[in-house]
Design a protein around this motif. Structure first.
Motif, PDB file in Angstrom:
ATOM      1  N   ILE A  84      40.303  44.492  46.889  1.00 19.87           N
ATOM      2  CA  ILE A  84      39.785  43.460  45.962  1.00 19.87           C
ATOM      3  C   ILE A  84      38.664  44.064  45.102  1.00 19.87           C
ATOM      4  O   ILE A  84      38.578  43.813  43.895  1.00 19.87           O
ATOM      5  N   THR A  85      37.816  44.887  45.735  1.00 16.52           N
ATOM      6  CA  THR A  85      36.743  45.548  44.987  1.00 16.52           C
ATOM      7  C   THR A  85      37.346  46.441  43.903  1.00 16.52           C
ATOM      8  O   THR A  85      36.890  46.451  42.758  1.00 16.52           O
ATOM      9  N   ARG A  86      38.400  47.144  44.284  1.00 19.81           N
ATOM     10  CA  ARG A  86      39.054  48.038  43.317  1.00 19.81           C
ATOM     11  C   ARG A  86      39.697  47.237  42.182  1.00 19.81           C
ATOM     12  O   ARG A  86      39.529  47.571  41.010  1.00 19.81           O
ATOM     13  N   LEU A  87      40.365  46.152  42.549  1.00 17.04           N
ATOM     14  CA  LEU A  87      41.011  45.305  41.529  1.00 17.04           C
ATOM     15  C   LEU A  87      39.964  44.779  40.538  1.00 17.04           C
ATOM     16  O   LEU A  87      40.149  44.826  39.319  1.00 17.04           O
ATOM     17  N   LEU A  88      38.842  44.296  41.083  1.00 17.31           N
ATOM     18  CA  LEU A  88      37.812  43.725  40.202  1.00 17.31           C
ATOM     19  C   LEU A  88      37.104  44.802  39.378  1.00 17.31           C
ATOM     20  O   LEU A  88      36.753  44.561  38.227  1.00 17.31           O
ATOM     21  N   SER A  89      36.916  45.990  39.959  1.00 16.21           N
ATOM     22  CA  SER A  89      36.308  47.095  39.196  1.00 16.21           C
ATOM     23  C   SER A  89      37.196  47.462  38.023  1.00 16.21           C
ATOM     24  O   SER A  89      36.720  47.683  36.914  1.00 16.21           O
ATOM     25  N   ASN A  90      38.498  47.536  38.280  1.00 13.37           N
ATOM     26  CA  ASN A  90      39.435  47.871  37.200  1.00 13.37           C
ATOM     27  C   ASN A  90      39.455  46.779  36.137  1.00 13.37           C
ATOM     28  O   ASN A  90      39.453  47.057  34.937  1.00 13.37           O
ATOM     29  N   ALA A  91      39.456  45.522  36.604  1.00 10.49           N
ATOM     30  CA  ALA A  91      39.482  44.397  35.659  1.00 10.49           C
ATOM     31  C   ALA A  91      38.200  44.390  34.819  1.00 10.49           C
ATOM     32  O   ALA A  91      38.240  44.182  33.599  1.00 10.49           O
ATOM     33  N   ASP A 132      28.017  36.367  37.069  1.00  2.47           N
ATOM     34  CA  ASP A 132      28.785  35.336  36.366  1.00  2.47           C
ATOM     35  C   ASP A 132      30.098  35.920  35.823  1.00  2.47           C
ATOM     36  O   ASP A 132      31.150  35.277  35.917  1.00  2.47           O
ATOM     37  N   SER A 133      30.028  37.145  35.306  1.00  2.00           N
ATOM     38  CA  SER A 133      31.250  37.779  34.762  1.00  2.00           C
ATOM     39  C   SER A 133      32.283  37.968  35.873  1.00  2.00           C
ATOM     40  O   SER A 133      33.469  37.684  35.678  1.00  2.00           O
ATOM     41  N   ILE A 153      35.978  36.532  36.066  1.00  2.00           N
ATOM     42  CA  ILE A 153      37.118  37.469  36.067  1.00  2.00           C
ATOM     43  C   ILE A 153      37.951  37.248  37.340  1.00  2.00           C
ATOM     44  O   ILE A 153      39.183  37.197  37.294  1.00  2.00           O
ATOM     45  N   ALA A 154      37.282  37.079  38.478  1.00  3.27           N
ATOM     46  CA  ALA A 154      38.003  36.866  39.749  1.00  3.27           C
ATOM     47  C   ALA A 154      38.845  35.590  39.657  1.00  3.27           C
ATOM     48  O   ALA A 154      40.039  35.592  39.999  1.00  3.27           O
ATOM     49  N   ALA A 188      41.146  37.732  27.003  1.00  2.00           N
ATOM     50  CA  ALA A 188      40.529  36.495  27.486  1.00  2.00           C
ATOM     51  C   ALA A 188      38.998  36.558  27.456  1.00  2.00           C
ATOM     52  O   ALA A 188      38.337  35.525  27.373  1.00  2.00           O
ATOM     53  N   PHE A 189      38.446  37.760  27.552  1.00  2.00           N
ATOM     54  CA  PHE A 189      36.979  37.884  27.611  1.00  2.00           C
ATOM     55  C   PHE A 189      36.409  38.672  26.436  1.00  2.00           C
ATOM     56  O   PHE A 189      35.299  39.181  26.499  1.00  2.00           O
TER      57      PHE A 189
END
Ligand code: PMP
Length: 299
Positions: free
Chosen positions: A273-280, A216-217, A221-222, A291-292
């Motif tokens: 995309i995996t890297r972007l989401l891991s960092n986020a 869900d997170s 976030i995505a 925001a979170f």
């Protein structure tokens, strides 16, 4: 000294003991949660504490287990325990179980205990930084006609364990399990995401998955980063043709998958995309994304 919380009291971890005949040990009749706390630089914060204890209450409710403690009270106990154990970041394991040594499946009149442990815990997969190899399991994920998949119940995990062991015996790092009707469900203790053409796809509720809080997170976030996410049934072969794949879970966090059934996924390395989401995600859990921020409960 390290402490555990058992039935309303903090006691030394080594004195939190049960009989070897305990009902929940013999029959898997317990429910549990897995939660992480992170060092944010502004103090330790438990990630999505309320959501985890809400799911804990729901799991108990599904099995008709009356806990005797509300979610808020258990949340406070978890915070107190992290502080008492002086842990900056940790894994928190709440567990409710039939603390009764009488033989027999029947649960009426059997004592229910609730405990919380908080321990140091690093990465779940040691290969997390380079991506892991997965194998689609010959064992299907349990489905709602057999056991409630929404409940995080101990007994469910014997299904996960046999799949994980099969994968490990075949030289893979983890299994991917299919649902009762043959669609991709999830890992033994992780949800799964596919990336193709800049969008994310994850198996929907109808695929016998545990509705993961990290899942869900990541969806939220995505979406906040303008990435679309579709929740739908996923065919096994879509795993092979996706550009990126990753697991999500409290223990696994975001773990890239770079190989499935001996087929290289995308470039075979961790994708953008995996890297972007891991960092986020790393920013969110450390309180660096406003925001979170309300997902954090400071101990
Ligand atoms: N699926 C299963 C079967 C799990 O055990 C877990 C871990 N709790 C997950 C998915 C991921 O859930 P969460 O993100 O809430 O930890």
């Amino acid at each position: 000294m390290q402490y555990a919380w058992l039935d309303g009291k903090f006691i030394p971890l080594e004195s939190a003991k049960v009989s070897i005949l305990t009902h929940s040990m013999q029959y898997g009749s317990g429910i549990f949660e897995g939660i992480r706390a992170y060092d944010t630089g502004r103090g330790t914060a438990i990630f999505r504490l309320k959501d985890h204890f809400r799911r804990f209450e729901e799991s108990a409710g599904i099995y008709g287990m009356s806990l005797g403690y509300g979610a808020a009270e258990l949340g406070e106990a978890a915070c107190g325990l992290v502080k008492k154990n002086r842990l900056k970041s940790c894994y928190i394991r709440p567990f409710a179980f039939y603390n009764d040594a009488r033989i027999g499946l029947g649960v009426s009149g059997k004592k229910i205990s609730v405990m919380i442990a908080a321990i140091e815990f690093g990465s779940y997969f040691k290969e997390k930084e380079r991506g892991i190899k997965c194998k689609v399991s010959s064992w299907h994920r349990i489905n709602s006609g057999i056991l409630p998949v929404r409940a995080k119940a101990s007994g469910n995990y014997i299904n996960s364990i046999i799949a994980s062991k099969e994968a490990a015996d075949a030289g893979a790092d983890e299994a991917i399990m299919l649902s009762g009707n043959g669609y991709v469900a999830e890992g033994p203790g992780e949800n799964i995401f596919l990336e193709k053409n800049g969008s994310l796809i994850t198996p929907s509720e109808s695929s016998d998955i545990l509705l993961g809080i990290t899942r869900d997170s990541i969806i939220k976030i995505a979406q906040s980063r303008g990435i679309t996410v579709s929740e739908r049934e996923v065919h096994r072969e879509e795993l092979y043709t996706s550009s990126e794949l990753f697991f999500t879970g409290t223990a696994a966090e975001i773990t890239p998958i770079t190989d499935v059934d001996g087929r290289r996924i995308g470039s075979g390395t961790i994708g953008p995309i995996t890297r972007l989401l891991s960092n986020a995600f790393a920013e969110v859990i450390r309180g660096k994304d406003k925001a979170f921020f309300d997902w954090l409960s400071f101990v």
